[in-house]
Structures are given as C-alpha cells and as structure tokens.
Design an enzyme around this catalytic site. Structure first.
Site, PDB file in Angstrom:
ATOM      1  N   THR A 160      34.089  34.779  44.575  1.00  0.00           N
ATOM      2  CA  THR A 160      34.712  33.823  43.684  1.00  0.00           C
ATOM      3  C   THR A 160      36.040  33.721  43.471  1.00  0.00           C
ATOM      4  O   THR A 160      36.892  34.892  42.994  1.00  0.00           O
ATOM      5  CB  THR A 160      34.165  34.557  42.199  1.00  0.00           C
ATOM      6  OG1 THR A 160      32.305  34.959  41.707  1.00  0.00           O
ATOM      7  CG2 THR A 160      33.893  33.642  40.959  1.00  0.00           C
ATOM      8  N   LYS A 215      30.355  27.465  39.355  1.00  0.00           N
ATOM      9  CA  LYS A 215      30.257  29.219  38.627  1.00  0.00           C
ATOM     10  C   LYS A 215      31.005  29.713  37.723  1.00  0.00           C
ATOM     11  O   LYS A 215      30.312  30.237  36.695  1.00  0.00           O
ATOM     12  CB  LYS A 215      30.138  29.952  39.760  1.00  0.00           C
ATOM     13  CG  LYS A 215      30.679  31.341  39.903  1.00  0.00           C
ATOM     14  CD  LYS A 215      29.854  32.404  39.609  1.00  0.00           C
ATOM     15  CE  LYS A 215      30.299  33.533  39.577  1.00  0.00           C
ATOM     16  NZ  LYS A 215      29.192  34.983  39.522  1.00  0.00           N
ATOM     17  N   LYS A 267      38.327  38.365  34.698  1.00  0.00           N
ATOM     18  CA  LYS A 267      38.788  37.279  36.174  1.00  0.00           C
ATOM     19  C   LYS A 267      37.818  36.361  36.387  1.00  0.00           C
ATOM     20  O   LYS A 267      38.575  34.861  35.863  1.00  0.00           O
ATOM     21  CB  LYS A 267      38.283  37.699  37.253  1.00  0.00           C
ATOM     22  CG  LYS A 267      38.089  37.409  38.627  1.00  0.00           C
ATOM     23  CD  LYS A 267      37.585  37.853  40.023  1.00  0.00           C
ATOM     24  CE  LYS A 267      37.942  36.878  40.919  1.00  0.00           C
ATOM     25  NZ  LYS A 267      37.578  36.809  42.386  1.00  0.00           N
TER      26      LYS A 267
HETATM   27  P1  NAD Z   1      35.112  44.591  46.297  1.00  0.00           P
HETATM   28  O1  NAD Z   1      36.057  44.938  45.232  1.00  0.00           O
HETATM   29  O2  NAD Z   1      33.706  45.783  46.263  1.00  0.00           O
HETATM   30  O3  NAD Z   1      34.530  44.162  47.728  1.00  0.00           O
HETATM   31  C1  NAD Z   1      35.687  43.628  48.555  1.00  0.00           C
HETATM   32  C2  NAD Z   1      35.825  43.429  49.662  1.00  0.00           C
HETATM   33  O4  NAD Z   1      37.190  42.624  50.054  1.00  0.00           O
HETATM   34  C3  NAD Z   1      36.604  45.131  49.666  1.00  0.00           C
HETATM   35  O5  NAD Z   1      35.714  45.752  50.381  1.00  0.00           O
HETATM   36  C4  NAD Z   1      37.819  44.685  50.543  1.00  0.00           C
HETATM   37  O6  NAD Z   1      38.711  46.040  50.705  1.00  0.00           O
HETATM   38  C5  NAD Z   1      37.504  43.467  51.333  1.00  0.00           C
HETATM   39  N1  NAD Z   1      38.597  42.758  51.253  1.00  0.00           N
HETATM   40  C6  NAD Z   1      40.057  42.555  51.007  1.00  0.00           C
HETATM   41  N2  NAD Z   1      40.927  41.644  51.891  1.00  0.00           N
HETATM   42  C7  NAD Z   1      39.970  42.218  53.039  1.00  0.00           C
HETATM   43  C8  NAD Z   1      40.922  41.039  54.485  1.00  0.00           C
HETATM   44  N3  NAD Z   1      41.686  40.594  54.284  1.00  0.00           N
HETATM   45  N4  NAD Z   1      39.728  41.408  55.348  1.00  0.00           N
HETATM   46  C9  NAD Z   1      38.541  42.513  55.495  1.00  0.00           C
HETATM   47  N5  NAD Z   1      38.511  42.669  53.523  1.00  0.00           N
HETATM   48  C10 NAD Z   1      38.714  42.267  53.010  1.00  0.00           C
HETATM   49  O7  NAD Z   1      34.279  42.617  45.102  1.00  0.00           O
HETATM   50  P2  NAD Z   1      33.026  42.958  45.168  1.00  0.00           P
HETATM   51  O8  NAD Z   1      32.138  43.206  43.635  1.00  0.00           O
HETATM   52  O9  NAD Z   1      31.950  43.121  46.368  1.00  0.00           O
HETATM   53  O10 NAD Z   1      32.975  40.987  45.297  1.00  0.00           O
HETATM   54  C11 NAD Z   1      33.520  40.312  45.606  1.00  0.00           C
HETATM   55  C12 NAD Z   1      33.450  38.891  45.023  1.00  0.00           C
HETATM   56  O11 NAD Z   1      32.729  38.880  44.326  1.00  0.00           O
HETATM   57  C13 NAD Z   1      34.511  38.636  44.063  1.00  0.00           C
HETATM   58  O12 NAD Z   1      35.106  37.352  44.750  1.00  0.00           O
HETATM   59  C14 NAD Z   1      33.507  39.284  42.631  1.00  0.00           C
HETATM   60  O13 NAD Z   1      34.236  38.090  41.677  1.00  0.00           O
HETATM   61  C15 NAD Z   1      32.277  38.415  43.180  1.00  0.00           C
HETATM   62  N6  NAD Z   1      31.440  38.972  42.294  1.00  0.00           N
HETATM   63  C16 NAD Z   1      30.568  40.009  41.939  1.00  0.00           C
HETATM   64  C17 NAD Z   1      30.058  39.936  41.505  1.00  0.00           C
HETATM   65  C18 NAD Z   1      30.086  41.583  41.333  1.00  0.00           C
HETATM   66  O14 NAD Z   1      29.258  42.182  40.170  1.00  0.00           O
HETATM   67  N7  NAD Z   1      30.350  42.850  41.806  1.00  0.00           N
HETATM   68  C19 NAD Z   1      28.907  39.176  40.646  1.00  0.00           C
HETATM   69  C20 NAD Z   1      29.466  37.995  41.114  1.00  0.00           C
HETATM   70  C21 NAD Z   1      30.064  37.338  42.218  1.00  0.00           C
END
Ligand code: NAD
Length: 298
Positions: A93, A168, A243
C-alpha cells in the site's frame, strides 16, 4: 509452473509467497530480515542472496514492502536485473504518485507493470482470500490475474497505472470514517441506556448497516468473531489505518479533493497512535471516543 520472484517476505508477503509455492510455482524470494528469509525457506521459497539475484530468472516479480520509498528503491535495484518483458507487480500500500513513478521505471526497462494493493489483512494472506485492486494496462492485468488469483478470492481491474492504489485508499478512507461513526453511535447508545445488542439488531438491518458494524463490531458480543471480543487483537492495526488515511490525505491534497471527514479521521487515528494504541485493532478507537482509561493511565 511460473518462476516468480517475491521481494518482501513480511507479515503479508511471507504467507502470500507460501500460497504461490502451494499452487505449484517456483518462488525465489528475498527480504532484508534474516528471520523472514528463514520462515519463507521453511515454506518452500528458494531464498536468494539479494533482490537483484531473486529476479534474474523470473517471469513475474512481486513486491510487498512497507512504503513508496522502499518500492522505488527496490524497483530501481531489480529492474536492471530483470529481463525485458517481465511482469512486475507491487502489492504494497503506497502513495499514488510513487506507484505511477514505479510504472514509468518499469516501462523504461520494457517491463509490464501493475499496482495491486490488497485488502483482507494477514488472515486473508494466509487463507488466500485477499482482494487485489489492480492498476495498469489490460495486458499486464491479463498476465497477473491467474497468479494473483492463487493468493486471493477477488482480483479487480480498476483502470490505468496507480488506480489500484487509488481504489485502496478511497476504500480505506470509507472504512476509517465509518468505524469512527459506528463507535460514536455505540458510545451515544451507552450514555442513553440502549444496549449494544439492541443497537446492533436495529442498525445492522437498517440504514446504518456497514462492514465496520457487521464484521468488525467495536463492542464485544454482537459479532463474536470481531477483534473487540479478543481485547482488540489481532485485526487491522490502528497504525496501518492511520498510514492509509495519511495516504488518502496526501492524494486528496494533490488532486484538490475536499475530504473533511477523511482529514478528521486521520487526526483521530493519529491521536490513538500517539496514545500508544497503534498495535490495537482500529476498532479500539471506541476507547478513545469513550474518553476512558486505555489501560495505561491515559
Ligand atoms: P511487514 O513490515 O511485515 O513486511 C514488509 C517486509 O519488507 C519486511 O519483512 C521488511 O524486512 C521487508 N523489506 C523492507 N525493505 C526491504 C528491501 N529493501 N528489500 C527487501 N525486503 C525489504 O509489513 P506487512 O504487514 O507485510 O505489509 C506490507 C505492505 O502491505 C504494506 O505496504 C502494508 O501497508 C500493506 N498491507 C498490510 C496489511 C496488514 O494487515 N498487515 C493489510 C493490507 C495491506
């Protein structure tokens, strides 16, 4: 079988990549965090030494990262290593402007691209029941659709580049505003001596009906599976709602749209987060609206 690179194996990306493995695809993954790499390896993901290494043989690349700046820097790293013609999909997102910049970077490399953010949360990622909101060309959508369908139950083409992100944030602005409205109604009912169940029975079958009421009811009881029945954990974290509301406000400012209730909702969630409640489900905003002790003397 398609060779798929998956960058960002966190709370969402980890189970999404695992579902692609279960669907019979070869998945090569990378995350900067060792624990995420190890968990993905346990699910059958081949772990690469870097994001660029992960994409070298990929026909399709997926990224699932925290914010726009991460997506732009990862895409800048992987696109030179990807073959022209590769399909690159971002499911994070992020802000609409960064999404459109990422599409332009992919086009320069001769790659197809799609912004495909999701709703459904970690539960939906694990159960492969996410909704994907997609922006990009019809060719990119047609190639992505069968892959995304293995991680979700609905895959919707919302139009050109950036429109998935636009859908979204519009949806989540409705959600944030409607949750606050539902919470205000329950707090008013409490003050008036109307029971939670009575308000639910009326509003859930009347014009006040909405998802915040019938799926994530902010008081325990009427909807047994809602996070309110479990101390507001787990669910959709208040920090993530904040966010998304901030992204909606950024987009509204740049597009010149008036969103006064979206702005108020963003401020109310900012306050909830400042009180240390960012990890609680977003329906816990009812405690702030009640003006009661949040459990830590606030
Ligand atoms: P998260 O922080 O658990 O996962 C993100 C991952 O990206 C982490 O494991 C981090 O180490 C990795 N990362 C960061 N920089 C990196 C790089 N340069 N190279 C490789 N890996 C890298 O977050 P999440 O909960 O999995 O959410 C991910 C996305 O999905 C976000 O944008 C969030 O807003 C969206 N989202 C989350 C949810 C939820 O309920 N968690 C729901 C809908 C959307």
């Amino acid at each position: 079988m398609t060779t798929i690179a998956f960058i960002g194996l966190g709370n969402m990306g980890g189970p999404m990549a695992a579902n692609l493995v279960k669907a019979g695809h070869r998945v090569v993954g990378f995350d900067v965090v060792e624990a995420s790499r190890a968990a993905a390896a346990g699910e059958g993901v081949e772990v690469a030494a870097s994001a660029a290494d992960a994409v070298r043989e990929a026909e399709v690349i997926l990224t699932m990262l925290p914010a726009g700046k991460h997506v732009l820097s990862v895409w800048a790293e992987i696109l030179p290593a990807a073959s022209p013609g590769t399909l690159v999909v971002d499911s994070s997102t992020i802000d609409v402007e960064s999404a459109r910049r990422a599409h332009a970077m992919a086009a320069e490399r001769g790659c197809l691209s799609l912004d495909a953010p999701v709703s459904g949360g970690v539960g939906g990622a694990k159960a492969a029941t996410l909704t994907f909101m997609c922006g990009g060309s019809t060719d990119a959508f047609a190639r992505a659709e069968p892959i995304l369908a293995r991680m979700g139950k609905r895959v919707i083409h919302c139009g050109e580049a950036g429109n998935g992100q636009a859908a979204k944030i519009c949806n989540n602005m409705i959600l944030g505003i409607s949750m606050i409205g539902v919470c205000e109604a329950f707090v008013l009912a409490e003050r008036l001596g109307l029971s939670h169940q009575a308000l639910f029975d009326v509003a859930s079958t009347s014009s006040g009906q909405c998802w915040s009421l019938t799926s994530y009811c902010p008081v325990p009881g009427p909807v047994p599976a809602s996070p309110a029945n479990n101390g507001y954990r787990p669910g959709f974290a208040s920090a993530l709602m904040w966010k998304d509301l901030k992204l909606a406000q950024e987009a509204a400012a740049s597009a010149g749209a008036a969103t006064p209730l979206g702005a108020a909702a963003a401020q109310i969630y900012a306050l909830h987060n400042a009180l240390g409640e960012g990890g609680a489900d977003f329906s816990a905003i009812i405690n702030l609206i009640r003006g009661r002790d949040l459990g830590d003397g606030v």
